[in-house]
Design an enzyme around this catalytic site. Structure first.
Site, PDB file in Angstrom:
ATOM      1  N   SER A 218       0.836  -1.197   0.000  1.00 29.89           N
ATOM      2  CA  SER A 218       0.000   0.000   0.000  1.00 29.89           C
ATOM      3  C   SER A 218       0.880   1.260   0.000  1.00 29.89           C
ATOM      4  O   SER A 218       1.641   1.480  -0.949  1.00 29.89           O
ATOM      5  CB  SER A 218      -0.954  -0.031   1.197  1.00 29.89           C
ATOM      6  N   ASP A 310     -10.261  -3.229  -5.184  1.00 24.66           N
ATOM      7  CA  ASP A 310      -9.366  -2.239  -4.594  1.00 24.66           C
ATOM      8  C   ASP A 310      -9.269  -1.028  -5.494  1.00 24.66           C
ATOM      9  O   ASP A 310      -8.983  -1.147  -6.698  1.00 24.66           O
ATOM     10  CB  ASP A 310      -7.977  -2.859  -4.391  1.00 24.66           C
ATOM     11  N   HIS A 340      -8.436  -4.837  -0.524  1.00 21.20           N
ATOM     12  CA  HIS A 340      -7.182  -4.234  -0.086  1.00 21.20           C
ATOM     13  C   HIS A 340      -6.779  -4.725   1.309  1.00 21.20           C
ATOM     14  O   HIS A 340      -7.502  -4.533   2.285  1.00 21.20           O
ATOM     15  CB  HIS A 340      -7.342  -2.711  -0.059  1.00 21.20           C
TER      16      HIS A 340
END
Length: 378
Positions: A218, A310, A340
Site C-alpha cells: 500500500s 481495490d 485491499h
C-alpha cells in the site's frame, strides 16, 4: 537466470491457476497499446497473470464478504480529532479486527533495533536475521503500509519474520516518520535514507550490498517504488528487485470501480491524500506519484501485486504496464475476489494467503540467485 525463473514460473501457474481460478494472460513489454503477446526481456519471459477486469468480475471470496461490508460502514472520525487521536484509534481498530485474523509469527532469529540519522531527525530500523545463515546475506528492505499516517514496526513483525524464515535473508523494516506531522516528502526521503544506510553499513549487519531489494504494501509499496526511482536518479545503491504490493502509484487518479454482480462501487477519493500531501501540486510529483515519472527505464526487476476489489488496482496495473513497456523485467499479479489488505488474513483464506506469500518468496529467490550468479561471473 533463465532456468531459475522458468522453473519458478511453472510452479506459480500450477498453484495459482487452481487457487485463484484464473487464466494466464501474457504481458507485452513492447506493444504499448496492448496486453497481448509475449516478449523475452533480458532472456526472461515476462508475463502478467490475472489481469483483473470489471467485465469478467469474480465475486468476493465468501470468507471475506462480511468483512468487506463491515469496512464500508466504519464510523467517520469527528472533525476535531487530532492526528494523534486518530492514529491511536485506528491502530486499536487494526489490532482488534484485522491483525487478529493473521497467524502470529515467532522470531526466526536475532532481531535488533538500530537508530539512524535522517534529515532533521532520526528513525529506527529493525533488523531481522535468520538463525542459520551464510554470510553475507541478501537483504530485503520493507516499508509498511498505513496511508502514510499509520503503521508501526511491531505491526510489521509478522511479515518480516515470515520473509526471513522463507528466504533465509536479512530483512530491514523501516520506521519512517508519519504524516501529517511529517508530510510529503519526509516519508519518501526517510525511506531512501534507510537504503543508503543499509548499503553503507552492509558489512556491519552481515549483508551483501550487491543483493539489496526493496518492497512494501500500500503506502509502503509506493515508498518502495519511489526509493527505486530515487536510487536510479541519484546514482544511489544498486537495487536487485522491487516488490510492490497493492501500491499507491498515482495521487492524481480519479478512476472508480463498479462491480455490478456484487452491487459494489469503489470511489476514487484517497482519504489519506490531504494527510500526506502538503498541497495539490504535490500529487503530480513523481516522489508522491511514481506512475507519473518521465521514464521507467533502468529500474530494477519488479513484482507488482494487486487485488480485484481495490481502488488502487488500476494504477498498480498501469505501473506494471509502464515498467514492462520500458523494458524492465516485470511480473504482475491481480488476486481475484480479494480486497485491499485481505492477503494478510491467513486464518480466513489460508490457501490464498499462502499462495500470495509463495509468489513473493519465489520472485525474490530468483532475483537473489540471478544476482549472485552474475557477481560470480564478474
Amino acid at each position: 537466470m533463465d532456468d531459475v525463473v522458468s522453473i519458478a514460473e511453472h510452479q506459480y501457474f500450477r498453484v495459482f491457476d487452481h487457487v485463484s481460478r484464473c487464466n494466464e494472460i501474457p504481458f507485452n513489454g513492447t506493444n504499448t497499446g496492448s496486453l497481448e503477446g509475449r516478449i523475452a526481456i533480458q532472456d526472461v519471459c515476462v508475463t502478467a497473470t490475472n489481469i483483473c477486469s470489471q467485465e469478467n468480475e469474480m465475486p468476493l471470496l465468501p470468507q471475506l464478504k462480511s468483512m468487506f461490508e463491515a469496512m464500508q460502514t466504519l464510523p467517520t472520525p469527528a472533525s476535531d480529532t487530532t492526528p494523534g487521536e486518530l492514529r491511536e484509534a485506528m491502530h486499536a481498530m487494526l489490532e482488534d479486527h484485522y491483525y487478529s485474523l493473521r497467524t502470529s509469527q515467532d522470531p526466526a532469529g536475532p532481531e535488533k533495533d538500530i537508530l539512524i540519522p535522517v534529515q532533521d531527525g532520526e528513525i529506527i530500523l529493525r533488523l531481522y536475521l535468520p538463525d542459520d545463515r551464510q554470510s553475507p546475506l541478501p537483504c530485503h528492505i520493507y516499508y509498511h503500509g498505513g496511508g502514510f499516517y499509520l503503521g508501526t514496526l511491531d505491526q510489521s513483525d509478522n511479515t518480516c519474520r515470515a520473509l526471513v524464515r522463507e528466504l533465509g535473508c536479512a530483512v530491514v523494516s523501516v520506521d519512517y516518520r508519519l504524516s501529517p506531522e511529517n508530510p510529503f516528502p519526509v516519508p519518501a526521503e526517510d525511506s531512501y535514507a534507510a537504503l543508503l544506510w543499509v548499503a553503507k553499513h552492509a558489512g556491519e549487519i552481515d549483508v551483501d550490498p550487491l543483493r539489496i531489494s526493496v518492497g512494501g504494501a500500500s503506502a509502503g509499496g509506493n515508498l518502495a517504488a519511489v526509493v527505486a526511482q530515487m536510487a536510479r536518479d541519484r546514482s544511489g545503491p544498486r537495487i536487485t528487485a522491487q516488490v510492490l504490493e497493492i501500491p499507491v502509484t498515482d495521487f492524481t487518479s480519479n478512476r472508480t470501480l463498479d462491480f455490478a454482480g456484487e452491487n459494489i462501487h469503489i470511489g476514487s477519493a484517497k482519504s489519506y491524500a490531504p494527510i500526506y500531501l502538503r498541497e495539490e501540486r504535490d500529487a503530480h510529483d513523481p516522489l508522491a506519484s511514481p506512475l507519473l515519472a518521465a521514464s521507467m527505464r533502468g529500474l530494477p526487476p519488479a513484482l507488482v501485486m494487486c487485488v480485484e476489489y481495490d481502488q488502487l488496482q488500476p494504477e498498480g496495473e498501469a505501473y506494471a504496464m509502464r515498467l514492462s513497456e520500458a523494458g524492465v523485467q516485470t511480473r504482475y499479479r491481480c488476486w481475484e475476489g480479494q480486497f485491499h489488505g485481505s492477503q494478510m488474513f491467513d486464518k480466513q483464506i489460508p490457501e490464498e494467503s499462502s499462495a500470495y506469500r509463495a509468489e513473493i518468496t519465489a520472485f525474490l529467490k530468483s532475483m537473489q540467485s540471478a544476482t549472485r550468479q552474475a557477481s560470480k561471473r564478474c
